[in-house]
Motif scaffolding. Structure first.
Motif, PDB file in Angstrom:
ATOM      1  N   SER A  63       0.808  -1.225   0.000  1.00  0.00           N
ATOM      2  CA  SER A  63       0.000   0.000   0.000  1.00  0.00           C
ATOM      3  C   SER A  63       0.841   1.275   0.000  1.00  0.00           C
ATOM      4  N   ALA A 110       2.726  -2.567   7.284  1.00  0.00           N
ATOM      5  CA  ALA A 110       1.372  -2.020   7.351  1.00  0.00           C
ATOM      6  C   ALA A 110       0.682  -2.318   8.669  1.00  0.00           C
ATOM      7  N   ASN A 134      -3.589   4.150   8.297  1.00  0.00           N
ATOM      8  CA  ASN A 134      -4.402   3.944   7.101  1.00  0.00           C
ATOM      9  C   ASN A 134      -5.729   3.318   7.488  1.00  0.00           C
ATOM     10  N   GLN A 135      -6.751   3.600   6.677  1.00  0.00           N
ATOM     11  CA  GLN A 135      -8.103   3.133   6.980  1.00  0.00           C
ATOM     12  C   GLN A 135      -8.694   2.437   5.757  1.00  0.00           C
ATOM     13  N   LEU A 136      -9.589   1.494   6.016  1.00  0.00           N
ATOM     14  CA  LEU A 136     -10.181   0.705   4.936  1.00  0.00           C
ATOM     15  C   LEU A 136     -11.266   1.462   4.183  1.00  0.00           C
ATOM     16  N   CYS A 170      -4.060  -5.813   5.590  1.00  0.00           N
ATOM     17  CA  CYS A 170      -5.357  -5.365   5.066  1.00  0.00           C
ATOM     18  C   CYS A 170      -6.423  -6.436   5.274  1.00  0.00           C
ATOM     19  N   TYR A 212      -7.478  -0.400   1.185  1.00  0.00           N
ATOM     20  CA  TYR A 212      -7.224   0.852   1.904  1.00  0.00           C
ATOM     21  C   TYR A 212      -7.703   2.059   1.099  1.00  0.00           C
ATOM     22  N   ARG A 213      -8.026   3.123   1.802  1.00  0.00           N
ATOM     23  CA  ARG A 213      -8.403   4.372   1.136  1.00  0.00           C
ATOM     24  C   ARG A 213      -7.305   4.846   0.191  1.00  0.00           C
ATOM     25  N   THR A 214      -6.072   4.659   0.620  1.00  0.00           N
ATOM     26  CA  THR A 214      -4.937   5.111  -0.194  1.00  0.00           C
ATOM     27  C   THR A 214      -4.887   4.388  -1.532  1.00  0.00           C
ATOM     28  N   SER A 231     -14.933   0.796   9.478  1.00  0.00           N
ATOM     29  CA  SER A 231     -13.501   0.965   9.195  1.00  0.00           C
ATOM     30  C   SER A 231     -12.797   1.709  10.324  1.00  0.00           C
ATOM     31  N   ASN A 236      -5.130   0.914  10.755  1.00  0.00           N
ATOM     32  CA  ASN A 236      -3.811   0.300  10.860  1.00  0.00           C
ATOM     33  C   ASN A 236      -2.712   1.328  11.072  1.00  0.00           C
TER      34      ASN A 236
END
Length: 276
Positions: A63, A110, A134-136, A170, A212-214, A231, A236
């Motif tokens: 990611s 991650a 990071n967020q889903l 993830c 992930y949003r990214t 989420s 994470n």
């Protein structure tokens, strides 16, 4: 020759010897200082006074691909003598490679759980530090033709959903989010990293994936993102560490510092990561 004259000659000879000895001592000291300075300034010596140079091998979670690629290029630009080699993949696979002896200088994971695989022995890495979060998000086909509006919608019959494998961050986060919502989901496949899961949607081999949003942001118009409240229960933390067997600890430390700097954090924030 009188006794007085003999004493005078002995005195002059003694002074000449003492002077020569002092000069030799000064020369030796100067050489020693010069040699020490040359060593501390050598490439990759780890000295705080030396400029980062030489090869730096970075193992990083999939990611981080887009943002770390940008950061690697910028680091090289700012330090002409440095070369950053990036290796991306599932954090668990990277951790296994490191513990198995794969040569690397920096590890960016991650999740703390996968970082712990490397740090548990105490011989593989220094103390890690969280540098982003990071967020889903749900990735759907462009235009969201299946009208996915929630995590629960992914449990609908006939919908082809892809998840990351449970062993990678993830996937572990997705399971945590599903548990928070009291949901059970059987995907059509489990993928080894988040890019592979996203790619299933991009190639239209799946209707949706939990990533992930990214990654949704990096894909641009190839997918459409759907936020879901669960989420927030599965955010994470991403830790980064210097590996103890690094061949270039000085440059490796400089790269980590760059990632954590305001400039590095700006690149990561623009990619969709959250500051720790």
């Amino acid at each position: 020759m009188t006794p007085s004259m003999r004493r005078t000659r002995r005195t002059h000879r003694t002074l000449r010897v003492a002077g020569a000895g002092a000069a030799a001592l000064l020369a030796l000291t100067a050489c020693s200082s010069s040699g020490s300075g040359s060593h501390s300034g050598s490439a990759g010596s780890g000295s705080s006074s030396s400029k980062p140079s030489g090869d730096v091998t970075v193992f990083a979670a999939a990611s981080l691909k887009e943002s770390f690629t940008t950061l690697g290029k910028e680091f090289e630009k700012q330090h002409p003598g440095a070369k950053v080699t990036l290796s991306f993949g599932g954090s668990d696979s990277l951790a296994a490679g490191i513990t198995g002896g794969a040569p690397a200088d920096v590890f960016a994971s991650a999740s703390p759980k996968t970082m712990k695989i490397v740090t548990d022995g105490g011989d593989n890495a220094t103390a890690p530090v969280t540098f982003v979060r990071n967020q889903l998000e749900i990735a759907t086909l462009p235009g969201n033709p299946d009208h996915v509006a929630s995590l629960k919608d992914l449990t609908r019959s006939g919908l082809k959903v892809v998840l990351c494998d449970r062993t990678v961050p993830c996937g572990a986060a997705a399971q945590k989010a599903l548990a928070a919502g009291g949901l059970k989901l059987t995907p059509v496949s489990y993928e080894q990293d988040v890019k592979a899961a996203l790619n299933k949607v991009v190639l239209k081999e799946a209707d949706a994936a939990v990533v992930y949003r990214t990654d949704v942001k990096a894909a641009g118009g190839k997918v459409q993102g759907v936020d879901f409240p669960e989420s927030a229960e599965a955010v994470n933390d991403y830790p980064i560490t210097l590996l103890k067997n690094s061949n270039n600890p000085g440059a490796a430390k400089a790269f980590i510092a760059f990632v954590r700097s305001d400039e590095g954090q700006k690149v990561l924030s623009e990619a969709g990561f959250r500051r720790p």
